[in-house]
Each structure stands twice: as C-alpha cells, then as structure tokens.
Enzyme design. Structure first.
Site, PDB file in Angstrom:
ATOM      1  N   VAL A  34       0.821  -1.266  -0.002  1.00 17.09           N
ATOM      2  CA  VAL A  34      -0.079  -0.036   0.002  1.00 17.09           C
ATOM      3  C   VAL A  34       0.835   1.283   0.055  1.00 17.09           C
ATOM      4  CG1 VAL A  34      -1.775   1.193   1.316  1.00 17.09           C
ATOM      5  CG2 VAL A  34      -2.218  -0.848   1.098  1.00 17.09           C
ATOM      6  N   THR A  58      -5.250  -0.447   7.310  1.00 16.24           N
ATOM      7  CA  THR A  58      -6.465  -0.606   7.835  1.00 16.24           C
ATOM      8  C   THR A  58      -6.636  -0.921   9.196  1.00 16.24           C
ATOM      9  OG1 THR A  58      -7.070  -1.603   5.878  1.00 16.24           O
ATOM     10  CG2 THR A  58      -8.660  -2.235   7.540  1.00 16.24           C
ATOM     11  N   PHE A  84      -8.620   1.330  -0.768  1.00 16.90           N
ATOM     12  CA  PHE A  84      -9.357   0.323  -1.216  1.00 16.90           C
ATOM     13  C   PHE A  84      -8.515  -0.417  -2.441  1.00 16.90           C
ATOM     14  CE2 PHE A  84     -12.160   3.384   0.595  1.00 16.90           C
ATOM     15  CZ  PHE A  84     -12.873   2.794   1.420  1.00 16.90           C
ATOM     16  N   GLU A  86      -4.406  -5.511  -4.706  1.00 12.93           N
ATOM     17  CA  GLU A  86      -3.305  -5.883  -5.527  1.00 12.93           C
ATOM     18  C   GLU A  86      -3.353  -6.630  -6.900  1.00 12.93           C
ATOM     19  OE1 GLU A  86      -1.085  -8.578  -2.630  1.00 12.93           O
ATOM     20  OE2 GLU A  86      -1.518  -7.006  -0.893  1.00 12.93           O
ATOM     21  N   GLY A 125      -8.564 -15.250   0.576  1.00 13.73           N
ATOM     22  CA  GLY A 125      -7.098 -15.329   1.311  1.00 13.73           C
ATOM     23  C   GLY A 125      -6.601 -13.664   1.258  1.00 13.73           C
ATOM     24  N   CYS A 147      -5.701  -9.234   3.608  1.00 11.60           N
ATOM     25  CA  CYS A 147      -6.624  -8.221   4.118  1.00 11.60           C
ATOM     26  C   CYS A 147      -7.752  -8.739   4.556  1.00 11.60           C
ATOM     27  CB  CYS A 147      -6.776  -7.394   2.988  1.00 11.60           C
ATOM     28  SG  CYS A 147      -5.679  -6.120   2.797  1.00 11.60           S
TER      29      CYS A 147
HETATM   30  N1  LIG Z   1      -2.114  -5.018   0.483  1.00 10.08           N
HETATM   31  C1  LIG Z   1      -3.371  -4.694   0.344  1.00 10.08           C
HETATM   32  O1  LIG Z   1      -4.068  -4.939  -0.746  1.00 10.08           O
HETATM   33  C2  LIG Z   1      -4.061  -3.565   1.241  1.00 10.08           C
HETATM   34  C3  LIG Z   1      -5.242  -2.854   0.559  1.00 10.08           C
HETATM   35  C4  LIG Z   1      -5.993  -1.970   1.578  1.00 10.08           C
HETATM   36  C5  LIG Z   1      -5.460  -1.747   2.751  1.00 10.08           C
HETATM   37  N2  LIG Z   1      -4.162  -2.577   3.285  1.00 10.08           N
HETATM   38  C6  LIG Z   1      -3.745  -2.158   4.601  1.00 10.08           C
HETATM   39  O2  LIG Z   1      -2.632  -1.421   4.634  1.00 10.08           O
HETATM   40  C7  LIG Z   1      -1.722  -1.700   5.379  1.00 10.08           C
HETATM   41  C8  LIG Z   1      -0.432  -2.291   4.949  1.00 10.08           C
HETATM   42  O3  LIG Z   1      -0.448  -3.356   4.280  1.00 10.08           O
HETATM   43  P1  LIG Z   1       0.659  -3.832   3.208  1.00 10.08           P
HETATM   44  O4  LIG Z   1      -0.098  -5.052   2.374  1.00 10.08           O
HETATM   45  O5  LIG Z   1       1.188  -2.541   2.436  1.00 10.08           O
HETATM   46  O6  LIG Z   1       1.715  -4.134   4.221  1.00 10.08           O
HETATM   47  P2  LIG Z   1       3.087  -4.626   4.010  1.00 10.08           P
HETATM   48  O7  LIG Z   1       3.630  -5.637   4.985  1.00 10.08           O
HETATM   49  O8  LIG Z   1       3.325  -4.968   2.546  1.00 10.08           O
HETATM   50  O9  LIG Z   1       3.991  -3.439   4.134  1.00 10.08           O
HETATM   51  C9  LIG Z   1       4.185  -2.679   5.424  1.00 10.08           C
HETATM   52  C10 LIG Z   1       5.686  -1.973   5.419  1.00 10.08           C
HETATM   53  O10 LIG Z   1       5.611  -1.182   6.852  1.00 10.08           O
HETATM   54  C11 LIG Z   1       6.977  -1.348   7.077  1.00 10.08           C
HETATM   55  N3  LIG Z   1       7.016  -0.929   8.685  1.00 10.08           N
HETATM   56  C12 LIG Z   1       6.607  -1.616   9.677  1.00 10.08           C
HETATM   57  N4  LIG Z   1       6.780  -1.044  10.764  1.00 10.08           N
HETATM   58  C13 LIG Z   1       7.425   0.408  10.513  1.00 10.08           C
HETATM   59  C14 LIG Z   1       8.036   1.289  11.279  1.00 10.08           C
HETATM   60  N5  LIG Z   1       7.978   1.452  12.505  1.00 10.08           N
HETATM   61  N6  LIG Z   1       8.532   2.294  10.640  1.00 10.08           N
HETATM   62  C15 LIG Z   1       8.579   2.306   8.967  1.00 10.08           C
HETATM   63  N7  LIG Z   1       8.029   1.218   8.356  1.00 10.08           N
HETATM   64  C16 LIG Z   1       7.534   0.016   8.942  1.00 10.08           C
HETATM   65  C17 LIG Z   1       7.323  -2.629   6.966  1.00 10.08           C
HETATM   66  O11 LIG Z   1       8.666  -2.590   6.885  1.00 10.08           O
HETATM   67  C18 LIG Z   1       6.819  -2.675   5.254  1.00 10.08           C
HETATM   68  O12 LIG Z   1       7.657  -2.437   4.415  1.00 10.08           O
HETATM   69  C19 LIG Z   1      -2.393  -2.773   6.347  1.00 10.08           C
HETATM   70  O13 LIG Z   1      -3.043  -1.953   7.581  1.00 10.08           O
HETATM   71  C20 LIG Z   1      -3.327  -3.362   5.413  1.00 10.08           C
HETATM   72  O14 LIG Z   1      -4.349  -4.130   5.849  1.00 10.08           O
HETATM   73  C21 LIG Z   1      -3.624  -3.473   2.604  1.00 10.08           C
END
Ligand SMILES: NC(=O)c1ccc[n+]([C@@H]2O[C@H](COP(=O)([O-])OP(=O)(O)OC[C@H]3O[C@@H](n4cnc5c(N)ncnc54)[C@H](O)[C@@H]3O)[C@@H](O)[C@H]2O)c1
Length: 476
Positions: free
Chosen positions: A11, A120, A151, A154, A278, A281
């Site tokens: 994200v 989220t 929203f 991936e 799966g 999210c």
């Molecule tokens: N992946 C999706 O399709 C999607 C869609 C909508 C919302 N979300 C939400 O967005 C959020 C992130 O999801 P994601 O899939 O991008 O996760 P991800 O695991 O791909 O990325 C999270 C990143 O945050 C970094 N991080 C963790 N702690 C940190 C800190 N203290 N300082 C700096 N960086 C830090 C991690 O190293 C990692 O690179 C979640 O809450 C998820 O539910 C995800």
C-alpha cells in the site's frame, strides 16, 4: 504538498508513487533499511502492474526513499501511516506498528500537520493515535489525525489508486479535511486526467472523468473500510455456499451466478466460486471487525459464518482432489498458482499455499508454477516434496493431475492439447472455475471444478477448433 508515507509495502509504495504522480513531493519511509536501499537503487520489491514505470518516472525527483522518519515528518504537511496491521492470536488488529510510528511522528511535529491512517485499522484508532502523540509531547494544536482508508486491490493497485471508485476522507476538523481535499484535488477536479499523454496509466472503460470524494468523520471512515472488506468477503462466502448446494443437487453455479448477478441490486462482481478468499486483508480484517464489534457490545455472528464457510471451502477442495485421484500418497500433482490471487506475488494467507501444504502432508509430490510468486512461496513451503518451475508446461509435464489454485489469466489460456499430451492422466481439478466443463470434456479431460457437475472425457475435438473455446465456453 509535501507528503511522507510511512511503510513502503504494497500500500505505502503504491500510494507514495501515485502521490508523486499527482505532483506532490513525497518521501517513502520504511524501517527496513535493506528495502529502502533497494528502492534507492531502482529495484522494485513487489510485483505490481505499472509500479516499475511509475517509480522510474519519479525516483529522485518527486519521490525519494528514506529510513529517517523524524526528518521526513519535519518537512511534511501530511504523514500517511501505511504499516502492517496483522491479526493477533485473539483476532484483533495488532496496532503496535501503528503505535510506534505515531510516537516517532510526535517527535517531529514542528508546525501544523495531519497524520493520516492509510493502514486498515479498527474504529477508535485515530483517538488512540492522538492520545499517544499528545503523551509524546506533540502540541495539541499542531496536528490532527485523519482516516483515509485504502481500497486498492493487489494486481491492479496503481489503476485502483489513480482511478478510484471513491476516495474516503475521514476528518474531524475543517482544517484537516481541507488538507486531505487538496491532496486528492487533481483526481477529484479531474485535472490529473486531462494531462493527456503524461498520465501514467490510461483511463479504464467508462471512467467518468473525475474521482468521487466522500468526506466523513474519522470513525465513519474507519468503519467504512472494515465494513467494505467484510461485505466483499461475505459475497465470496455466500457464493461458495451456493456453489456447495449446486454440487449437492447437480445444478451449475455459473448459471446461478448469471441469474442472480443480473439483478442490478446484486451485481455480478465478486460472485466467483472457488477455493475461498485469502490475502493479507480479508482474513485479518474480518476478524478485527468482529472483534471490535464484540468489544463494543455487538456479536457480529454473520462474520463468524463467513469465516467458517471460507475455512470449510479449502477443506472441501482438498476432498475434491482426493475424489479425483483416489489416493494421494506418492501422486505427482502439478499446481498452477501459489499467490493468493492473480496479478500479485503476495502469498500472505494464500489458499493455494495452505492447499499445497496439505497435499504435501498427504505425501504428494508437488510440481508448482506461479508467474510471480515462486520465490516468495519457496520461503514458506517445506523444501522436501516440492519443485517450482518456470512455466506452466514444465510443471505439468509428467504429473498425474493438474490442480489450478490461482486465477492468473495465463492459466485460463493454456494450450489444452499440450496439457492433455503431457499429463500422465487427463485429470484437472480447477479451484478457480477457469474452464468450461463441456469444453474440457471434449478435450478429453476428467474435469472437476467448484459448484458445477464433474465431467468425463467426451468426443475428441479437432485441433482446428480453437483453444480459446475452453475459455469462452463456445466450440467454434
Ligand atoms: N495489501 C493490500 O492490498 C491492502 C489494501 C488496502 C489496505 N491495506 C492495509 O494497508 C496496511 C499495509 O498493508 P501492506 O500490504 O502494504 O503491508 P506490507 O507488509 O506490504 O508493508 C508494510 C511496511 O511497513 C513497514 N514498517 C513496519 N513498521 C514500520 C515502522 N515502524 N516504520 C517504518 N516502516 C515500518 C514494513 O517494513 C513494510 O515494508 C495494512 O493495514 C493493510 O491491511 C492493504
């Protein structure tokens, strides 16, 4: 606008690149120094369509990468938090990453800034962020906390971000709401889309020309995200339950989907029976929503049913593989797909990974192929009993059966004659309903899918009758 995006994952990285595309000056922050180093070198750590071009276009211009959160905060007007919010063992969201980032942001508040939840998070998180920031010395009048849930999906993340169905901005002060409005203005006033050739990705069909913004309170925005994911997952479990009834009575779920999906109140999207949902999210967000509901005095039993139907779906599919192959021990199974869905290399909570693990436990030999997720899958799968291949046909060669687990479009376009010729037995178990059963029968397969009658080999069709017939369902 100067923006920091904390977390450079699926994200955060997409958001940072897209904000730069809209003309903002963006710093993408992560505490994973290796990841930041790779991004600075021009590497793209995730598989996501259009992201490499966008990063190349803005890197070291509108977009920089850093591990220095405090420094980035001081220079930014808006700080988006996009770190992970995984599930705890109890099912609620683990907000420890959000908390530690909020504390660090507090130290860098030197003039008015907005701190925006992009991750989220459950309702009330914005209150908690504000509380911890105040405790860490951030002056009350120099910041507001907002919610701007993401929203994107991936696989189509960049398009979803730049051409959203809606942008939800939750803010509790007019000043904060105005900063959010300014950030998204190029999308909401349509000026971004009028840049012609300079737009990174062409508009999807029927794009109205401007994005819709829905301005709410922070609490409403937090609930909108959880409720959206819960509703989508409910739709998937609902159609899987209907598919199971279809299997019991010999009806065809594809016909049923067409019948119910044509009702405009229902719609036909997300009515795709298969191995269940799966990803990073839906599983955790449903549990977190159920948990926060319970904490606030409401027992959201509907979500418990959605979750258990989803878990049962994988077990049912395994039974289907067993039905197709009789015994599993020692069988060579070609598996197409390891990612949780097509278009991504993300294997978090992937039904495919769980099914492969179960097949390995039963003593199968797995020959797997995924267009993007082989490497990530190798990290979590046992090293014994599984080989990953570089093409679908290499994986299929000499296997006793083919099992399709992810809906990559290339899996729906296989050369069926070649598949038939290289499989030891003509058995296909399709967990994504990518093929038409009648056509698979004409190609000589025993074909098992979800919610549709199993088929036996029928008349062999001529090679001239197009392979695409299998996808369209029409033998031309
Ligand atoms: N992946 C999706 O399709 C999607 C869609 C909508 C919302 N979300 C939400 O967005 C959020 C992130 O999801 P994601 O899939 O991008 O996760 P991800 O695991 O791909 O990325 C999270 C990143 O945050 C970094 N991080 C963790 N702690 C940190 C800190 N203290 N300082 C700096 N960086 C830090 C991690 O190293 C990692 O690179 C979640 O809450 C998820 O539910 C995800």
């Amino acid at each position: 606008m100067r923006i920091s995006v904390v977390g450079s994952g699926y994200v955060g990285l997409v958001a940072a690149a897209c904000f730069a595309e809209l003309g903002h000056d963006v710093v993408s922050i992560d505490n994973d120094a290796e990841k930041i180093g790779r991004l600075q070198q021009g590497e793209v750590p995730i598989h996501e369509q259009h992201l490499p071009e966008l990063l190349a276009r803005h890197r070291n211009k509108k977009l920089t990468f850093s591990t220095d959160l405090a420094g980035a905060v001081r220079q930014s007007t808006a700080i988006f938090i996009a770190v992970g919010t995984p599930a705890t063992n109890e099912g609620d969201a683990d907000l420890s990453y959000v908390e530690s980032v909020s504390r660090a942001i507090a130290l860098g508040i030197n003039d008015y800034k907005i701190v925006v939840e992009k991750s989220t998070v459950p309702v009330f998180t914005s209150n908690w962020i504000r509380k911890v920031m105040l405790l860490d010395g951030a002056p009350a009048d120099l910041f507001d906390v907002a919610s701007n849930p993401e929203f994107l999906r991936e696989g189509t993340a960049v398009v979803d971000f730049l051409y959203p169905d809606r942008i939800v901005t939750g803010a509790d002060t007019a000043r904060c709401a105005d900063v959010l409005r300014q950030i998204y203005l190029p999308l909401t006033d349509g000026s971004y889309y009028r840049r012609g050739d300079r737009v990174a990705v062409p508009a999807p069909k029927n794009w109205p020309g401007a994005a819709r913004i829905i301005a709410t309170t922070t609490k409403s925005a937090e609930i909108i995200k959880h409720a959206s994911n819960a509703f989508l997952a409910t739709k998937i479990s609902f159609i899987n339950a209907v598919a199971n009834i279809c299997e019991s009575v010999g009806a065809d779920v594809k016909e049923v989907c067409e019948g119910i999906g044509s009702d405009s109140r229902i719609g036909n999207r997300f009515l795709s029976p298969g191995v269940g949902y799966g990803g990073s999210c839906f599983p955790k967000d449903l549990k977190a929503f159920r948990h926060v509901a319970r904490e606030n005095g409401y027992d959201f039993t509907l979500l418990s049913s959605v979750i258990s139907i989803n878990e049962e779906q994988r077990a049912r599919f395994l039974r289907k593989v067993r039905t197709a192959l009789w015994t599993l021990k020692g069988k060579k199974i070609a598996v197409l797909g390891l990612a949780f869905k097509g278009g991504t290399d993300d294997i978090r909570e992937s039904p495919a990974i769980e099914i492969v693990k179960s097949l390995l436990k039963e003593g199968c030999e797995i020959r797997a192929y995924d267009p993007a997720a082989n490497d990530r899958a190798r990290e979590v799968l046992p090293s014994q009993g599984i080989s990953c291949y570089e093409s679908a046909y290499d994986a299929i060669k000499g296997a006793d059966a083919l099992v399709i687990l992810t809906d990559w479009s290339e899996f729906a376009e296989l050369d069926l004659d070649r598949v038939r010729a290289t499989l030891t037995y003509p058995i296909v178990v399709d967990g994504r309903n990518l093929y038409d059963p009648a056509v698979m029968a004409t190609y000589g397969f025993l074909y098992y899918s979800v919610g549709r009658p199993d088929v036996q080999p029928a008349r062999r069709i001529e090679k001239s009758e197009k392979i695409t017939a299998a996808v369209t369902g029409k033998v031309e």
